[in-house]
Design a protein around this motif. Structure first.
Motif, PDB file in Angstrom:
ATOM      1  N   VAL A 125       0.971  -1.304   0.179  1.00 42.39           N
ATOM      2  CA  VAL A 125      -0.092  -0.005  -0.116  1.00 42.39           C
ATOM      3  C   VAL A 125       1.036   1.259   0.060  1.00 42.39           C
ATOM      4  CG1 VAL A 125      -1.673   1.456   1.389  1.00 42.39           C
ATOM      5  CG2 VAL A 125      -1.881  -1.260   1.145  1.00 42.39           C
ATOM      6  N   VAL A 126       0.739   1.969  -0.859  1.00 43.72           N
ATOM      7  CA  VAL A 126       1.349   3.215  -0.900  1.00 43.72           C
ATOM      8  C   VAL A 126       0.466   4.393  -0.682  1.00 43.72           C
ATOM      9  CG1 VAL A 126       3.191   2.525  -2.900  1.00 43.72           C
ATOM     10  CG2 VAL A 126       1.034   3.552  -3.686  1.00 43.72           C
ATOM     11  N   GLY A 127      -0.732   4.478  -0.786  1.00 47.26           N
ATOM     12  CA  GLY A 127      -1.389   5.455  -0.373  1.00 47.26           C
ATOM     13  C   GLY A 127      -2.996   5.049   0.227  1.00 47.26           C
ATOM     14  N   ALA A 128      -3.509   5.760   1.236  1.00 38.65           N
ATOM     15  CA  ALA A 128      -4.634   5.276   1.776  1.00 38.65           C
ATOM     16  C   ALA A 128      -5.491   6.573   2.378  1.00 38.65           C
ATOM     17  CB  ALA A 128      -4.251   3.805   2.655  1.00 38.65           C
ATOM     18  N   ILE A 129      -6.556   6.287   2.412  1.00 37.24           N
ATOM     19  CA  ILE A 129      -7.398   7.265   3.280  1.00 37.24           C
ATOM     20  C   ILE A 129      -8.748   6.767   3.895  1.00 37.24           C
ATOM     21  CG2 ILE A 129      -6.927   9.371   1.505  1.00 37.24           C
ATOM     22  CD1 ILE A 129      -9.610   9.036   0.493  1.00 37.24           C
ATOM     23  N   GLY A 130      -9.134   7.424   4.886  1.00 37.99           N
ATOM     24  CA  GLY A 130     -10.581   6.800   5.642  1.00 37.99           C
ATOM     25  C   GLY A 130     -11.732   7.643   4.677  1.00 37.99           C
ATOM     26  N   PRO A 131     -12.627   8.161   5.480  1.00 42.91           N
ATOM     27  CA  PRO A 131     -13.680   8.989   4.686  1.00 42.91           C
ATOM     28  C   PRO A 131     -13.222  10.107   3.808  1.00 42.91           C
ATOM     29  CG  PRO A 131     -14.368   8.378   6.995  1.00 42.91           C
ATOM     30  CD  PRO A 131     -12.770   8.085   6.768  1.00 42.91           C
ATOM     31  N   GLY A 132     -13.652  10.175   2.707  1.00 44.35           N
ATOM     32  CA  GLY A 132     -13.398  11.340   1.823  1.00 44.35           C
ATOM     33  C   GLY A 132     -13.554  11.169   0.336  1.00 44.35           C
ATOM     34  N   LEU A 133     -12.700  11.235  -0.509  1.00 46.11           N
ATOM     35  CA  LEU A 133     -12.899  11.351  -1.843  1.00 46.11           C
ATOM     36  C   LEU A 133     -11.989  10.287  -2.671  1.00 46.11           C
ATOM     37  CD1 LEU A 133     -13.960  15.268  -2.637  1.00 46.11           C
ATOM     38  CD2 LEU A 133     -15.415  13.022  -2.577  1.00 46.11           C
ATOM     39  N   MET A 134     -11.912   9.710  -3.263  1.00 46.35           N
ATOM     40  CA  MET A 134     -10.936   8.905  -4.190  1.00 46.35           C
ATOM     41  C   MET A 134     -11.118   9.597  -5.826  1.00 46.35           C
ATOM     42  SD  MET A 134      -9.516   6.148  -6.053  1.00 46.35           S
ATOM     43  CE  MET A 134     -10.882   5.436  -6.691  1.00 46.35           C
ATOM     44  N   LEU A 135     -10.266   9.994  -6.307  1.00 45.88           N
ATOM     45  CA  LEU A 135      -9.995  10.758  -7.714  1.00 45.88           C
ATOM     46  C   LEU A 135      -9.353   9.577  -8.584  1.00 45.88           C
ATOM     47  CD1 LEU A 135      -9.065  14.397  -6.589  1.00 45.88           C
ATOM     48  CD2 LEU A 135     -11.190  13.213  -6.784  1.00 45.88           C
ATOM     49  N   LEU A 136      -9.826   9.563  -9.798  1.00 48.47           N
ATOM     50  CA  LEU A 136      -9.128   8.995 -10.667  1.00 48.47           C
ATOM     51  C   LEU A 136      -8.871  10.290 -11.690  1.00 48.47           C
ATOM     52  CD1 LEU A 136     -11.177   5.606 -11.414  1.00 48.47           C
ATOM     53  CD2 LEU A 136      -8.906   5.926 -10.099  1.00 48.47           C
ATOM     54  N   VAL A 137      -7.571  10.418 -12.005  1.00 47.94           N
ATOM     55  CA  VAL A 137      -7.224  11.915 -12.788  1.00 47.94           C
ATOM     56  C   VAL A 137      -6.464  11.453 -14.114  1.00 47.94           C
ATOM     57  CG1 VAL A 137      -6.075  13.947 -12.602  1.00 47.94           C
ATOM     58  CG2 VAL A 137      -6.949  12.997 -10.496  1.00 47.94           C
ATOM     59  N   VAL A 180     -15.673  18.150   0.951  1.00 46.83           N
ATOM     60  CA  VAL A 180     -14.753  17.625   1.959  1.00 46.83           C
ATOM     61  C   VAL A 180     -13.950  18.445   2.761  1.00 46.83           C
ATOM     62  CG1 VAL A 180     -12.925  17.984   0.013  1.00 46.83           C
ATOM     63  CG2 VAL A 180     -12.656  15.915   1.588  1.00 46.83           C
ATOM     64  N   LEU A 181     -14.088  19.950   2.384  1.00 46.89           N
ATOM     65  CA  LEU A 181     -13.587  20.796   3.347  1.00 46.89           C
ATOM     66  C   LEU A 181     -14.549  20.760   4.556  1.00 46.89           C
ATOM     67  CD1 LEU A 181     -12.345  23.712   0.797  1.00 46.89           C
ATOM     68  CD2 LEU A 181     -10.946  22.117   2.157  1.00 46.89           C
ATOM     69  N   ASP A 182     -15.690  20.801   4.499  1.00 46.58           N
ATOM     70  CA  ASP A 182     -16.543  20.867   5.501  1.00 46.58           C
ATOM     71  C   ASP A 182     -16.630  19.792   6.344  1.00 46.58           C
ATOM     72  OD1 ASP A 182     -17.587  23.261   4.411  1.00 46.58           O
ATOM     73  OD2 ASP A 182     -19.173  22.157   3.356  1.00 46.58           O
ATOM     74  N   THR A 183     -16.354  18.629   5.954  1.00 48.59           N
ATOM     75  CA  THR A 183     -16.178  17.189   6.833  1.00 48.59           C
ATOM     76  C   THR A 183     -15.093  16.948   7.357  1.00 48.59           C
ATOM     77  OG1 THR A 183     -15.964  15.808   4.895  1.00 48.59           O
ATOM     78  CG2 THR A 183     -18.221  16.631   5.415  1.00 48.59           C
ATOM     79  N   GLY A 184     -13.899  17.755   6.800  1.00 48.20           N
ATOM     80  CA  GLY A 184     -12.541  17.293   7.330  1.00 48.20           C
ATOM     81  C   GLY A 184     -12.094  15.939   6.538  1.00 48.20           C
ATOM     82  N   GLY A 185     -12.721  15.489   5.503  1.00 54.98           N
ATOM     83  CA  GLY A 185     -12.263  14.186   4.924  1.00 54.98           C
ATOM     84  C   GLY A 185     -11.032  14.392   4.244  1.00 54.98           C
ATOM     85  N   ALA A 186     -10.502  13.111   3.628  1.00 51.13           N
ATOM     86  CA  ALA A 186      -9.250  13.167   2.979  1.00 51.13           C
ATOM     87  C   ALA A 186      -9.717  13.183   1.270  1.00 51.13           C
ATOM     88  CB  ALA A 186      -8.494  11.924   3.512  1.00 51.13           C
ATOM     89  N   ILE A 187      -8.502  13.037   0.652  1.00 50.40           N
ATOM     90  CA  ILE A 187      -8.626  12.729  -0.825  1.00 50.40           C
ATOM     91  C   ILE A 187      -7.360  11.753  -1.151  1.00 50.40           C
ATOM     92  CG2 ILE A 187      -8.328  14.054  -2.998  1.00 50.40           C
ATOM     93  CD1 ILE A 187      -9.513  16.311  -1.632  1.00 50.40           C
ATOM     94  N   LEU A 188      -7.764  10.987  -2.053  1.00 51.66           N
ATOM     95  CA  LEU A 188      -6.560  10.038  -2.711  1.00 51.66           C
ATOM     96  C   LEU A 188      -6.711  10.103  -3.934  1.00 51.66           C
ATOM     97  CD1 LEU A 188      -4.815   7.711  -2.530  1.00 51.66           C
ATOM     98  CD2 LEU A 188      -6.717   6.034  -2.590  1.00 51.66           C
TER      99      LEU A 188
END
Length: 150
Positions: free
Chosen positions: A19-31, A66-74
């Protein structure tokens, strides 16, 4: 640039079983990036992602970002977002930008997201064979394209 946004309870990306990157609640982005994209595309997408209201408020209405919730982004680079299947069944990726153009724009997007979020934005390994895992929340999946800003 294109970004496929998924609201997640958790997400991770691994390379060669690590695993090279991981988050809890938030947004996962494919770019994905194409040759016509520039810094303004990365800036527009970062602002849109950070302020996208896809998280529930106290009434259960998707009214928080995500700013309002304090979530993370991957964020994970994904050249296949520019696949074309117009000629047969084998996708063509000719619209996807080469790494010398796409990597700096991907990095700029990640940096802008991290600055806006106030925390690091984990990523995969650019150009690597990656395994992405996620636990979708909702599910909520949104397509953003800087060439077709809707």
């Amino acid at each position: 640039m294109r970004v496929l946004v998924q609201r997640v309870s958790e997400a991770s990306v691994a390379v060669a079983g690590e695993v090279v990157g991981a988050i809890g609640p938030g947004l996962m982005l494919l770019v994905g990036v194409e040759d016509v994209d520039g810094a303004q595309d990365a800036e527009w997408l970062a602002k849109k992602v950070l302020n996208l209201r896809v998280f529930g408020d106290d009434a259960g209405v998707m009214n928080r970002s995500v700013l309002d919730t304090g979530g993370a982004i991957l964020a994970v680079s994904q050249f296949t977002l520019f696949a074309s299947c117009k000629k047969g069944n084998r996708p063509s990726y000719s619209r996807a930008s080469r790494p010398d153009h796409s990597r700096p724009l991907f990095d700029a997007l990640v940096q802008t997201l991290a600055e806006g979020l106030g925390q690091p934005v984990p990523t995969g390994v650019f150009g690597a064979d990656m395994q992405v895992a996620l636990l979708g929340d909702g599910p909520v999946t949104i397509w953003l394209d800087s060439r077709d800003p809707q």
